[in-house]
Enzyme design. Structure first.
Site, mmCIF file in Angstrom:
data_model
loop_
_atom_site.group_PDB
_atom_site.id
_atom_site.type_symbol
_atom_site.label_atom_id
_atom_site.label_comp_id
_atom_site.label_asym_id
_atom_site.label_seq_id
_atom_site.Cartn_x
_atom_site.Cartn_y
_atom_site.Cartn_z
ATOM 1 N N HIS A 1 2.039 4.218 -3.168
ATOM 2 C CA HIS A 1 2.023 5.688 -3.128
ATOM 3 C C HIS A 1 3.306 6.256 -3.732
ATOM 4 O O HIS A 1 3.265 7.199 -4.527
ATOM 5 C CB HIS A 1 1.869 6.194 -1.691
ATOM 6 N N HIS B 1 0.841 -1.202 0.000
ATOM 7 C CA HIS B 1 0.000 0.000 0.000
ATOM 8 C C HIS B 1 0.877 1.253 0.000
ATOM 9 O O HIS B 1 0.684 2.163 -0.817
ATOM 10 C CB HIS B 1 -0.909 -0.018 1.233
ATOM 11 N N GLU B 2 1.838 1.306 0.908
ATOM 12 C CA GLU B 2 2.701 2.490 1.004
ATOM 13 C C GLU B 2 3.664 2.574 -0.177
ATOM 14 O O GLU B 2 3.927 3.661 -0.697
ATOM 15 C CB GLU B 2 3.451 2.501 2.335
#
Length: 165
Positions: free
Chosen positions: A82, A78-79
């Site tokens: 980004h 998820h990170e």
């Protein structure tokens, strides 16, 4: 609360997942994006944050220790997504279509915006508030905003203002 020491095996598992996802993305995108810096300094109820300009991922060590497998499988990609969106497309909406595409099509992970981890161990003091239909708990920050007259919070169910007590 003191930050717990993470066993080296857990740190290695996190790094392994990060490197696997990064290699997968570099292959699918035909790029050579560098490995981001990984630190375990995230606090509070956030599982992690991606810092674009410093190309850094900050992970919450408490939530990681309490949810090792799910955390590694979901929060790490998820990170990373980004950071990859920022490198590939520039500044975009944090959980916009580019991020969703990066998660699902490139990394092969379901695009979930929030985690479902238990938060009792990381949640700070809360203050009781109520409306006509239920009791609510406000964080210290929100409570202080109410006390200073800077904010009024409303119940998501009945729409009435929340009152202390």
């Amino acid at each position: 609360m003191k930050t717990p020491r993470l066993p080296i095996a857990i740190q290695q598992a996190v790094m392994r997942r990060l490197r696997e996802n990064l290699a997968q993305a570099n292959l699918k995108l035909d790029r050579h994006y560098p490995e981001p810096k990984l630190v375990y300094t995230q606090r509070g109820t956030s599982a992690g944050t991606a810092w674009l300009e410093s190309y850094e991922i900050r992970l919450n060590p408490v939530l990681l220790l309490e949810n090792i497998d799910t955390f590694i499988a979901e929060v790490v990609p998820h990170e990373l997504a980004h950071l990859l969106v920022w490198k590939h497309f520039g500044r975009k909406a944090p959980h916009g279509k580019e991020w969703k595409w990066m998660m699902e099509s490139v990394l092969g992970v379901p695009a979930r915006r929030t985690h479902q981890f238990a938060l009792q161990s990381v949640r700070r003091n809360t203050f009781p508030y109520h409306c006509q239909c239920q009791q609510n708990q406000l964080t210290v920050r929100r409570h202080n905003r109410v006390v200073r007259g800077e904010a009024v919070y409303r119940c998501v169910h009945c729409g009435e203002p929340l009152v202390a007590g």
